[in-house]
Structure formats: C-alpha cells, structure tokens
Write an enzyme that holds these catalytic residues in place. Structure first.
Site: not given
Length: 732
Positions: A509-510, A513, A516
């Site tokens: 998940h991180e 990020h 991105h």
C-alpha cells in the site's frame, strides 16, 4: 539532483534556523510585491508572462521552507523526543501565520488571476501549469483572500489555533500509547505465539530500561527482574500479538480497554509536565474552529468546505454512497458474525465482545482454512518481500531499485535508502524505508513525499537567485510499524523481520503511494506526484498496488521460507487466497462506521461538543455496527486521521478510492496481471500525470469509461448475498 538530507548533522536547532530563514526570505518577496503594487497604484495591466515569472520565483523561494519543515515534521513523527517536539510546536504559529499571509496575499492572488484572464497565454501553457494555476486560485478563495480585513484576521487566528490543537491531539495519543505497560505473569502467556513472546520480551527490556532511567527501580531491583521479562504495550505489533492469540480473556479485555480509552477521560496518564492527556476538549475546539472557518468562507458546514476540493460532489452523495455500501455489506457481516458465534461456543464464550473478535477470527481461520498468520509468517521475511515487490514493479513498469543505505545519511540505523531507475538506467528518484515499530515513533504507516519532482528556470534579471536553472528529482519517506527483526545482545540481527500477510499488504500500500510520488513526469511542484490530487483519489495507486499481494503469481515472488527458502506451500497459498474476504463484511461496516461518523460530526451545525461527538458515534454504531460496543469506548479520542491528519470529512476516501482501485485492477484481470501494455497505461495515465489533470479525467482515460462499483463488490466478496450463495452451492 536527489539533494538528499544530511541527517547526521540535522539538529532541531539547525532545522529551526532553516525554517525561520526561509520564511523571512519568502516574506521579503511578498513585501516587495506589496511595494511594487503600491508604487504602481494598480496591477490591473500586469502582463501574464511577468506574473508567471513572479509566481515561479516565489515557488522556488518556498522550496527551502517545504524541505526544512518537511524534515522536521518527519523527525517529529519517527524520532520524537522533547527537543524535536518542542522545536516543531514552537514553529507551528509562525508557519500558520505565514501560510495565512500567502493565502490572503492579494498581489500574489492577482498575478494568478492575470495568468488565467489572459486566455491566449493561459492556453499556451502546459496542462500542469494550467492546473496548478486553477488550483492556486481555488486555494486563495478557501484561504479567505476575498474576506474583509477583520475577517481575515479571524481566519488567521483560527488557522493558528487549529495547527496547535492538532499537534497537541497527536502528542496526547502518542504519549498515552507509550505510557501504558503491563508486566505479565506466566499464566497470562498461554496461546501467545513464539514471535509474539519475542515482541513481549523486547518490550520488557525497554520497560526495564525506562524504570531504571526514571529511578523507579534500583540497580538491584533491575537485576532481580526475570529474564525474559514479558510486558504488554499498546504498540500495534505487541497489541495484536496479545489480542489475536492470548487465551486469557481478561487480559485481552484489559488491553482492549486501555487501547480504546487512550487520551480520554478514562485515561489517567499524564505527560511529563503532569498535564492530562484527555483529548475531549481539544476535539470540540477543533470542530468548533473548523465550523467557524467554513462559515467565514460561505459554507454551511465544514463537510461542504472539505468536499469542495474532492472528487465527490457533496456530503449527500458521500453519505448515500456509504449507506448503500453498508446495505450491501450487512448480510455478509451478519454471516461473518455467525461464524464467530459458532466458534465462541467451543471456547466457552457466551457473548462475544470486541476483545474476542480477533482471537475468534484467528481460530475460525485456522479451522476453516487451516491457515494461521503465524504459520505463514516465516514465508514472508521482509528482505524477500522487498525483493519480490521490486520484481513486481519491474515487470509492470520497467523500473528497478538499488539500495545505497551504507553511503547515505539516515535518521536511524534501521532505515534503508534506495535509488529508483528507469528501464534505460536513468535515475528516477530515491526513497527511504523506515519499517519497524519503536519508541518515539507514532503508530500506523504512511508515505511522506517531502521532495517533489521540480524544475525551475530563472527568468528574472535581478540575479537574486544564484542558480539560473534548478532541478530536483523526487524523494520520499515510506514508514511502517512492522514487527522488528530479532537481534542478539550485541545488536546483531539473528532473524529478519517476519511479516504477517496484513503487514505485507501495508508495505505494498505505502509503496503504491511512493510510486505515485516518484514516477511523476510533472515538474510543477504543486501538481507533481501526489500534490494536487483530490484527496478521495489519492488512495487509488496505493490500494491498487495491494492486488499483487493477493495474486498467486505475485505471492510466488514475495514468499520464501526464512530458513529453507522453500516457496509458500500450495495448500497454504490456496488457504490464503480462499481467506481473502474472510470477515470482509464486518471489516467493511467498521470502515463505513468511521467514515460516516467523520462526515456527520463535520456536517453538524452548530458543531457538536464532546457529548455531541459521543452521541453521534453511538448513533452511527446503532445504525451500522452489528455488534455492541462498550460504553467506555472512546475510539474518537485517538482518531488521528481526522483530528490530527488530513482526513477531516474525508475518511470516506478509503472506500471511495477502493472502488477506483478495484475497477482499475479489473483491467489487469482481463488482460493479465503482468501485462506490460496495461502497466504502461497505468503508469502513463495515473502515476505519471500526478495532479496535473482532474482524477476523474485520469481514471476515465486509463479505463476508457467511468468507474463502476461492480469490481469493488466482487473483490469484497459481495457479488452474491449469503442466501444466493447457499442456493448456488445447492444447485451445484
């Protein structure tokens, strides 16, 4: 062009000096704009090109402030101590006053207007600069640029108070979490796994050291304590080890009560000054100030103000989305509860309480799927998971990461640093991993994109900036609170960190990020990477990345037994995948409960006081939850996402973005999860463009159509009702 931070020599005193110097320089620039406009009497005829040069110059001046404050804020989150915390909090009013001045600075605002009004010039700009201009104009409006002088001062006071209150809220939660320690007796340890016992023993050593340091124990007392000395704390890895596996129900209840009453009227702990950690008054002050801010800006309530910058159109639309999803999840949640109730009878539990659910869920998972988090933990050693993660993103996007930890300054010995390269070996950016739980570090996991991709060309003739051209590549911090590696008495690592599958998902998940932030091709800082992306879309890349930790091909790349190197056995893989949606109905309702509570307390007019906050939470629980919650539960008092983070009236974003994520991944399900064309399209249309276009535009360009909820329902296991599923099974 990475411009890394020298953490070895970065003291709070040095950072304070950097922040204050940067603010002084920025204020001097604004003073000069004021003087120019006063001298000319009017800037109505200011040229758009001149306006853009001024704005670019000002953005460049602010780069130093963003960097120094970003580093200090980061250290306050991961290495908090009295010195760092004091410096951080001391600067908050100064930062707030400066931010308010910028947001209400009419000469600067008028320069953005000059660019926007010159249609020919505006249309000649690239999309990133156009979008940055439009978002800046919106920020000015929401910062009170159109308010009267008296109202602007009121707005400034509100902003200053909010920044201080949010920091205090966060301090109280961290202090309350770390103040709790419960030494355990041998009979309380039954059921706790070996890895859990190692965590409790590690917490025990830290506890003994604190006792000795505080002189609560003498050296003789210290030596008389048993070794290992098992101590339960509220740090998440330790807390979950007890709540998931301890057979002692009263111990689980004790820990649960301590956790859900942190920073409340039921928490007797104090800070070092002897002050209460109760967040009740802070919470009602924050809500009242947010409501005042909204009314000043012409909004009925803070929820409408918050949603004015998001993908969702209105609070009513969000509320409808949440309630509709709750209706779809409820039958499955009731089925989940029935599973737990059946298991409870085997363990002598007549009435299931919140401190039983994790324990019973683990028992059901073992019985139904022959799956235990502890059984699979040895197959997910952190080094293998990281290698597999890098392999996955290489296959998807053609990028590769190389570690440079030994040659880079870091804030803690456990931190790792990597550089990210493209397929042609060109440098993309860099990132730090800080993945282990420790004292002085706030809980949870996050990505901090403190340094965006950026390019500046100085078009001014005054040579006030040394460099004519300045470029920087993106760098970010990715932070977790995973179970640490185990070490011997000399500090040598004896076994790497072994992750639960939930921790694997958090890492993915991180890293989503992080991608991105890192893969953006935008060089206008305000819309590069995650900057400028609507809050309810910013979770799309992160939740999207989790899908590869749920796919058999992805799991094969990230799993290998820590001792033998053997892959995850097929039986365990099948069980893990079969258990993907285990208890997803209850988990979905819990997320909706948080999101609806957040939305409603920010929609209330007038803003609720503390009792009103609790009443709203009780009302939401009565409507959404399918299990009763103890009256003493004060979850809201540690809800940092909305009281100390950026999720106020925006916690629904997790579910909103999950819809986008599931639909985006369905393209890979259709075309192959490692399909290079699909990976290239996601990189180009989502990751590379950052906030340079509206998120809705980016998504529909990638998917070729508007988002659909069907994939979310399928991924959550809500494709059929329990009754329909039973009927289907009978028919089969």
């Amino acid at each position: 062009m990475l411009h890394l931070v020298d953490f070895d020599n970065m003291t709070p005193k040095e950072l304070k000096q950097q922040v204050t110097t940067a603010i002084e320089q920025a204020n001097a620039f604004l003073d000069n704009l004021d003087k120019q406009d006063t001298d000319s009497q009017s800037n109505i005829n200011i040229a758009a090109q001149t306006a853009l040069a001024d704005i670019s110059h000002f953005d460049h001046i602010n780069l130093a402030l963003d960097r120094s404050w970003g580093v200090l804020s980061h250290l306050n989150s991961v290495m908090s101590n009295d010195d760092i915390r004091h410096t951080h909090h001391e600067l908050l009013p100064l930062l707030s006053a400066y931010g308010t001045r910028v947001g209400q600075h009419k000469p600067l605002f008028e320069r953005y207007q000059a660019i926007k009004k010159d249609t020919i010039f505006f249309n000649s700009l690239d999309t990133a600069r156009q979008r940055a201009t439009e978002l800046a104009l919106q920020r000015f409006e929401l910062s009170g640029v159109a308010l009267s002088n008296e109202q602007q001062q009121q707005f400034a006071d509100i902003q200053s108070q909010l920044s201080t209150l949010s920091a205090s809220f966060s301090d109280h939660v961290l202090d309350a979490t770390q103040a709790f320690a419960l030494p355990l007796t041998d009979n309380q340890l039954a059921g706790i796994t070996d890895s859990g016992l190692a965590l409790l023993a590690q917490a025990g050593e830290q506890y003994k050291a604190k006792l000795l340091e505080s002189k609560q124990k003498t050296e003789a007392d210290f030596k008389a304590l048993p070794s290992p000395y098992y101590v339960a704390t509220l740090d998440i890895p330790v807390y979950l080890a007890v709540m998931t596996h301890a057979n002692d129900r009263s111990l689980r209840e004790t820990l649960y009560k301590a956790y859900v009453t942190r920073a409340s009227e039921f928490d007797a702990h104090t800070n070092k000054k002897g002050e209460s950690l109760n967040n009740a008054d802070i919470m009602q002050q924050i809500l009242a100030l947010r409501a005042q801010k909204a009314h000043l800006l012409g909004f009925d309530n803070y929820a409408k103000l918050s949603l004015s910058t998001k993908m969702a159109d209105s609070p009513e639309q969000v509320e409808s989305f949440l309630r509709d999803l709750a209706d779809k999840a409820r039958p499955f949640a009731q089925q989940d509860l029935a599973q737990l109730q059946a298991a409870a009878q085997k363990y002598g539990i007549d009435d299931i309480q919140p401190w039983d659910t994790a324990y019973l869920a683990e028992k059901v998972k073992q019985d139904k799927f022959q799956l235990s988090q502890e059984q699979i933990r040895p197959y997910f050693p952190l080094p293998k998971v990281i290698d597999g993660l890098f392999n996955i993103v290489n296959r998807l996007y053609g990028i590769h990461a190389v570690e440079y930890s030994d040659s880079v300054s870091r804030w803690h010995k456990d931190v790792r640093f990597y550089q990210l390269f493209d397929a042609d070996d060109s440098l993309i950016g860099g990132f730090y991993f800080d993945l282990y739980a420790r004292q002085g570090k706030r809980g949870g996991a996050w990505m901090s994109g403190f340094q965006p991709r950026y390019k500046y060309i100085n078009s001014n003739t005054d040579n006030s900036i040394d460099a004519q051209t300045y470029q920087q590549l993106p760098v970010c911090f990715m932070v977790g609170n995973f179970t640490p590696a185990t070490s011997d008495a000399e500090g040598n690592e004896t076994q790497p960190s072994l992750l639960t599958h939930n921790e694997v998902l958090t890492l993915f998940h991180e890293f989503g990020h992080g991608l991105h932030h890192l893969l953006t091709q935008v060089t206008v800082g305000d819309v590069a990477g995650v900057n400028g992306v609507e809050w309810d879309a910013v979770e799309l890349p992160s939740q999207f990345m989790e899908n590869w930790a749920w796919d058999s091909e992805g799991i094969a790349l990230i799993s290998a037994h820590v001792d033998t190197g053997e892959p995850l056995p097929q039986q365990m893989l099948d069980a893990l995948l079969a258990a993907k949606n285990f208890q997803s109905g209850i988990q979905t309702l819990r997320q909706i409960e948080f999101a609806l509570f957040d939305l409603l307390i920010h929609s209330d007019t007038p803003a609720p006081d503390y009792q009103g906050i609790l009443q709203t939470l009780d009302k939401v629980r009565d409507e959404i939850a399918i299990m009763p919650t103890p009256d003493y539960n004060r979850f809201a008092n540690s809800f940092s996402h909305i009281f100390a983070g950026g999720y106020a009236a925006g916690y629904y974003s997790y579910k909103w973005a999950e819809l986008l994520s599931a639909d985006a991944f369905s393209k890979f399900e259709e075309e192959g999860i490692f399909n290079p064309q699909a990976g290239k399209a996601f990189r180009e249309h989502i990751l590379c463009v950052g906030g340079s276009l509206p998120a809705k535009t980016n998504f529909e360009t990638f998917r070729g159509r508007p988002a659909s909820i069907e994939a979310l329902l399928r991924h959550s296991g809500f494709g059929q009702s329990p009754q329909e599923e039973m009927q289907s099974n009978k028919e089969v």
